[in-house]
Scaffold this motif. Structure first.
Motif, PDB file in Angstrom:
ATOM      1  N   ASN A  58       6.636-114.374 -11.230  1.00 14.78           N
ATOM      2  CA  ASN A  58       6.562-115.345 -10.193  1.00 14.78           C
ATOM      3  C   ASN A  58       6.557-116.714 -10.561  1.00 14.78           C
ATOM      4  O   ASN A  58       7.241-117.558  -9.796  1.00 14.78           O
ATOM      5  CB  ASN A  58       5.008-114.999  -9.646  1.00 14.78           C
ATOM      6  N   ASN A  59       6.034-117.091 -11.776  1.00 16.66           N
ATOM      7  CA  ASN A  59       6.277-118.482 -12.107  1.00 16.66           C
ATOM      8  C   ASN A  59       7.666-118.995 -12.413  1.00 16.66           C
ATOM      9  O   ASN A  59       8.124-120.022 -12.068  1.00 16.66           O
ATOM     10  CB  ASN A  59       5.158-119.037 -13.151  1.00 16.66           C
ATOM     11  N   ASP A  61      10.176-117.390 -11.424  1.00 15.21           N
ATOM     12  CA  ASP A  61      11.071-117.428 -10.047  1.00 15.21           C
ATOM     13  C   ASP A  61      10.654-118.688  -9.166  1.00 15.21           C
ATOM     14  O   ASP A  61      11.709-119.164  -8.869  1.00 15.21           O
ATOM     15  CB  ASP A  61      10.608-116.072  -9.136  1.00 15.21           C
ATOM     16  N   MET A  62       9.417-119.256  -9.176  1.00 15.41           N
ATOM     17  CA  MET A  62       9.365-120.626  -8.509  1.00 15.41           C
ATOM     18  C   MET A  62      10.211-121.413  -9.139  1.00 15.41           C
ATOM     19  O   MET A  62      10.739-122.479  -8.647  1.00 15.41           O
ATOM     20  CB  MET A  62       7.658-121.008  -8.482  1.00 15.41           C
ATOM     21  N   TYR A  65      13.795-121.217  -8.386  1.00 14.40           N
ATOM     22  CA  TYR A  65      14.128-121.726  -7.201  1.00 14.40           C
ATOM     23  C   TYR A  65      14.358-123.332  -6.850  1.00 14.40           C
ATOM     24  O   TYR A  65      15.074-123.775  -6.247  1.00 14.40           O
ATOM     25  CB  TYR A  65      13.439-120.953  -5.874  1.00 14.40           C
ATOM     26  N   GLY A  66      13.409-123.985  -7.800  1.00 16.71           N
ATOM     27  CA  GLY A  66      13.449-125.489  -8.031  1.00 16.71           C
ATOM     28  C   GLY A  66      14.725-125.790  -8.397  1.00 16.71           C
ATOM     29  O   GLY A  66      15.255-126.854  -8.058  1.00 16.71           O
ATOM     30  N   TYR A  78       8.581-124.135 -15.646  1.00 21.19           N
ATOM     31  CA  TYR A  78       7.309-123.934 -14.607  1.00 21.19           C
ATOM     32  C   TYR A  78       6.265-125.017 -15.265  1.00 21.19           C
ATOM     33  O   TYR A  78       6.242-125.275 -16.361  1.00 21.19           O
ATOM     34  CB  TYR A  78       6.598-122.600 -14.568  1.00 21.19           C
ATOM     35  N   THR A  83       3.140-127.945  -7.952  1.00 21.85           N
ATOM     36  CA  THR A  83       4.201-126.736  -7.564  1.00 21.85           C
ATOM     37  C   THR A  83       5.428-127.232  -8.020  1.00 21.85           C
ATOM     38  O   THR A  83       6.229-126.232  -8.050  1.00 21.85           O
ATOM     39  CB  THR A  83       3.968-126.355  -6.022  1.00 21.85           C
ATOM     40  N   GLU A  84       6.067-128.324  -8.156  1.00 21.17           N
ATOM     41  CA  GLU A  84       7.119-128.732  -8.560  1.00 21.17           C
ATOM     42  C   GLU A  84       7.204-128.405 -10.227  1.00 21.17           C
ATOM     43  O   GLU A  84       6.335-128.705 -10.942  1.00 21.17           O
ATOM     44  CB  GLU A  84       7.302-130.478  -8.445  1.00 21.17           C
ATOM     45  N   SER A  85       8.415-128.095 -10.654  1.00 21.05           N
ATOM     46  CA  SER A  85       8.724-128.034 -12.249  1.00 21.05           C
ATOM     47  C   SER A  85       9.591-128.917 -12.648  1.00 21.05           C
ATOM     48  O   SER A  85       9.928-129.662 -11.940  1.00 21.05           O
ATOM     49  CB  SER A  85       9.508-126.498 -12.100  1.00 21.05           C
TER      50      SER A  85
END
Length: 91
Positions: A58-59, A61-62, A65-66, A78, A83-85
């Motif tokens: 999940n992390n 993946d986040m 997408y960033g 991550y 929540t921003e990478s």
């Protein structure tokens, strides 16, 4: 998804990501058509970014997408702080 179980330093994941993005930039032919590709990579590292497969996926993946939202040929690692990478443009 690529799993690198034997990393000795977090920076090694960035080196691998850079090599992957560079290889994706090499055009190739399919049925006489020249194809150009690019990539977006998200990185999550155990145990800092997750302690199990679900959290890590999940992390990552986040972060991916960033990277996608920042443009072509990008990688993000991550970050727990926000929540921003962290953006790292490798090319």
């Amino acid at each position: 998804m690529i799993i690198l179980p034997e990393l000795s330093a977090d920076g090694h994941a960035l080196n691998v990501a850079q090599k992957i993005l560079k290889s994706l930039q090499t055009p190739f032919h399919i049925d006489g058509i020249l194809i150009h590709t690019s990539g977006s990579i998200g990185i999550a590292i155990y145990p800092d970014h997750g302690v199990n497969e679900t959290e890590l996926t999940n992390n990552a993946d986040m972060a991916m997408y960033g990277a996608k939202s920042s443009g072509k040929n990008a990688v993000r690692v991550y970050s727990h702080q926000t929540t921003e990478s962290i953006t790292r443009d490798l090319i």
